[in-house]
Design a protein around this motif. Structure first.
Motif, short mmCIF file in Angstrom:
data_model
loop_
_atom_site.label_atom_id
_atom_site.label_comp_id
_atom_site.label_asym_id
_atom_site.label_seq_id
_atom_site.Cartn_x
_atom_site.Cartn_y
_atom_site.Cartn_z
N ASP A 99 17.09 23.77 121.41
CA ASP A 99 15.97 23.27 120.60
C ASP A 99 15.24 24.47 120.00
O ASP A 99 14.62 25.25 120.72
N LYS A 100 15.30 24.59 118.67
CA LYS A 100 14.75 25.77 118.02
C LYS A 100 13.24 25.81 118.06
O LYS A 100 12.65 26.90 117.98
N LEU A 101 12.59 24.67 118.18
CA LEU A 101 11.13 24.68 118.31
C LEU A 101 10.72 25.19 119.68
O LEU A 101 9.78 26.00 119.80
N ARG A 104 11.25 28.95 119.57
CA ARG A 104 10.22 29.70 118.84
C ARG A 104 8.95 29.84 119.66
O ARG A 104 8.33 30.92 119.72
N ALA A 119 5.70 24.10 113.67
CA ALA A 119 6.25 22.76 113.87
C ALA A 119 5.55 21.85 112.88
O ALA A 119 4.31 21.79 112.86
N THR A 141 16.33 21.49 111.38
CA THR A 141 16.27 20.47 112.43
C THR A 141 16.33 21.22 113.75
O THR A 141 17.19 22.09 113.94
N PRO A 142 15.44 20.90 114.67
CA PRO A 142 15.38 21.71 115.90
C PRO A 142 16.66 21.66 116.72
O PRO A 142 17.00 22.63 117.38
N ARG A 143 17.38 20.54 116.65
CA ARG A 143 18.57 20.38 117.50
C ARG A 143 19.80 20.07 116.67
O ARG A 143 19.73 19.44 115.63
N LEU A 174 11.19 22.24 112.29
CA LEU A 174 10.78 23.64 112.33
C LEU A 174 10.79 24.19 110.91
O LEU A 174 11.74 23.94 110.16
#
Lengths: 375, 375
Positions: A99-101, A104, A119, A141-143, A174
């Motif tokens: 999950d990129k959020l 971060r 976000a 997209t976070p995922r 994100l």
């Protein structure tokens, strides 16, 4: 009895663990998504990695579990850990690659340099971010994204409206500043559960259409400061996030000499394929040593320069057709690695590694060998 | 579809073909002597290599046949060839590796330098040879010997009487002069069915109790003349005997600067294990390329020096026990290769490769890493 390492996922990363597993004497077992996958030689089971029962059945005959990809759901991973299974990297670390959020926010907490980000829950929040960043941004997209998928450069919030429309209630996209980078780099480190860390030299990566095309190791004109900073970032993230196994940190180098973290991968990574032939210990061997909590190997380069060029798409007659023989005949120093995958336009089906004292020569030979496979 | 290479014999040489086969995209299939052999990951059949029906059943699903050893009987090999099976090396070549008397006669015909020798049918003939050679000689059973077995240094014909007693009517033993050699060397070449030949650098081999203990590549203090002569011998034999695949020529270097052929092996050989990590193209990859009639790879060394030390016997607790981890921890640059074989005193169960710029360092590290496995 040999230590049994179970790999979830039967792609080329699992395939390339087979060679070092055989030499190290590890019993590699793969849970493949399907029959006839890239890693089929080591496949002992076929099943859905999202299905806890399928994963549970697979892991009961292994001593440690690792991955070909980062898509195994957190609830599956946590159930395994709760049942006492050794999972490397574990779910606490892997969430940051999933999950990129979450990534971060955590890197911000660690003080690791990264692009400005936010976000954003709707188009208004996104537009506010764009307005603060020269009207541009990269929405992700976070995922679930990889190889450029789930990433979009936008100049107006409306360009991401379809993603907002599909977003579940309460979730966010994100957005990151569009970094004016001069080049992309990657830093790999390996970390054992017992804490030992080994760093590879920082490399330069060249992307085309969002997909890794070439890697040069070490990164040309990388001074001591750059190498030290990149290695420091890799070590900080591996330790801060509790990564076990190989970690790849994709980096931007900016025109004002900053290094910013782009993406993370917690597994062997395309940016490290050069190390199979170009380092004393290749990344696939190193990943196995790390997840098995065996002492890590020397990550030094074996040559002044190593170059990796991906083979994308490829001839329809198969990897061992006339083109393969022609590439081998013309370039006897090229190490051609194949993935046993049916060629499709843009699909990674293999790569070429070349090492030597002269960078231009190595680049030429690697590109020329790979070019035999272009349609 | 991937080219299918069938290997008869499931020992460590077949095992070490697995890694390059995976990377090259060859479908390796092994006919193993038993369950649980060293090459079990690629074993698709278990059977007796002397049984034509078992071999026939195995080879019907492969495109080319090669070997882990030289013991497949000539009648089995010739039946396969008569049925149109691609066998590399073929029986015409392999007979010279299977029978030392046939080999000596053929090398004499080729004019290749070798020790004085004779076929002796009884003790009187042997004694006559000894009398002509300072009363000493090396008696060998023409077939079935390896790692010092079937070889005896004698000072009187009576010392070989038991072998004469067991000799079938009309057959002979081989006797060779006891060469006053200063060291042993090995020259490897690869040859494709289409005729292409690639030569490896000549190496020094150190035997203990008739078994290969260490190899240094290239042979230290090997001048240009020595390297040229050794390579010429390798090429002459490969071409003269029609060898396909890897050929190893074991050589004596005498104190009067002659090089004499000791033994031949037509397969990957212990003297070439260094090339897995120390050459651009390792011997196992090269053997596969050669028997599949694919273009041969660059046989250049990757480093100034490479050293191979065999692991004999080994700890009873298994290769991946504490000793293995200790060897890895203390010597991160050592490449430890394991064969998945139960340790027995004197049995080859693995080897260590180390490459570097300094020969003394490489020798030290390779020996020190291997020493962890001594009982």
């Amino acid at each position: 009895m040999a230590l049994r390492v179970g790999v979830i996922g039967g792609g080329q990363l699992a395939r390339m663990m087979i060679a070092p597993a055989v030499e190290l004497g590890l019993d590699l077992r793969v849970l493949a998504e399907d029959e006839g996958m890239s890693a089929q030689l080591a496949a002992t089971a076929v099943g859905d990695y999202r299905d806890l029962e399928a994963v549970r059945a697979f892991v009961k005959d292994v001593d440690v579990v690792t991955f070909d990809h980062e898509h195994v759901p957190q609830d599956v991973l946590r159930a395994l850990v709760d049942e006492g299974v050794a999972v490397h990297p574990g779910p606490d670390a892997l969430q940051f690659a999933q999950d990129k959020l979450v990534m971060r926010a955590r890197l911000a907490g660690l003080g690791v340099p990264q692009p400005d980000w936010a976000a954003v829950h709707d188009a208004a929040e996104l537009q506010a971010f764009l307005d603060d960043h020269d009207g541009r941004g990269v929405v992700k997209t976070p995922r679930g994204g990889y190889d450029g998928k789930g990433v979009r450069v936008v100049r107006a919030a409306t360009e991401a409206q379809d993603w907002f429309d599909q977003l579940p209630e309460g979730e966010a996209l994100l957005v990151e500043e569009l970094v004016a980078f001069v080049r992309e780099l990657a830093q790999q480190v390996a970390r054992r559960p017992s804490g030992e860390i080994v760093a590879y030299p920082v490399v330069e990566t060249v992307q085309r259409d969002g997909v890794c095309a070439e890697v040069i190791a070490p990164a040309p004109a990388a001074g001591e400061r750059l190498a030290r900073v990149a290695e420091g970032i890799g070590r900080s993230i591996a330790e801060g996030l509790g990564v076990t196994g190989m970690l790849a940190v994709e980096l931007f180098e900016t025109d004002d000499e900053r290094i910013l973290v782009n993406e993370l991968a917690m597994r062997p990574h395309n940016s490290g394929h050069w190390s199979q032939d170009g380092a004393v210990t290749g990344q696939f061997e190193q990943h196995l040593r790390a997840v098995a909590d065996l002492p890590l190997g020397d990550a030094s380069p074996r040559a002044a320069w190593s170059v990796m060029v991906n083979i994308l798409g490829g001839p329809t007659e198969g990897a061992l057709g006339d083109r393969f023989a022609a590439a081998m005949a013309e370039h006897p120093s090229a190490k051609i690695h194949t993935y046993g995958k049916a060629p499709r336009p843009g699909r990674k089906v293999g790569h070429v590694n070349v090492s030597g004292d002269d960078l231009d020569d190595a680049v030429y030979v690697a590109r020329a060998a790979a070019a035999h496979f272009l349609d």
